[in-house]
Design a protein around this motif. Structure first.
Motif: not given
Length: 63
Positions: A61-63
């Motif tokens: 999941r991109p942060v």
């Protein structure tokens, strides 16, 4: 990637699994017998094992 996959406890069980994937499809006794004959060669103490292509997927999941 390929991996050994288990399709049933024995050849007859594997045939039932394959046939169950298409509900409503009529499969003759002769066809079931032919399928069983082919799958007997793949019976092992661990069940009917055959190689299958599999995908190994991961994600972050991109942060």
């Amino acid at each position: 990637m390929t991996a050994a996959t288990c399709w049933g406890r024995d050849a007859a069980d594997a045939v039932e699994f394959f046939v169950s994937r298409t509900p409503g499809l009529a499969v003759s006794d002769a066809t079931r017998a032919s399928m069983t004959d082919v799958l007997v060669a793949h019976e092992t103490p661990e069940g009917v094992l055959m190689r299958a292509g599999v995908w190994v997927v991961s994600a972050r999941r991109p942060v």
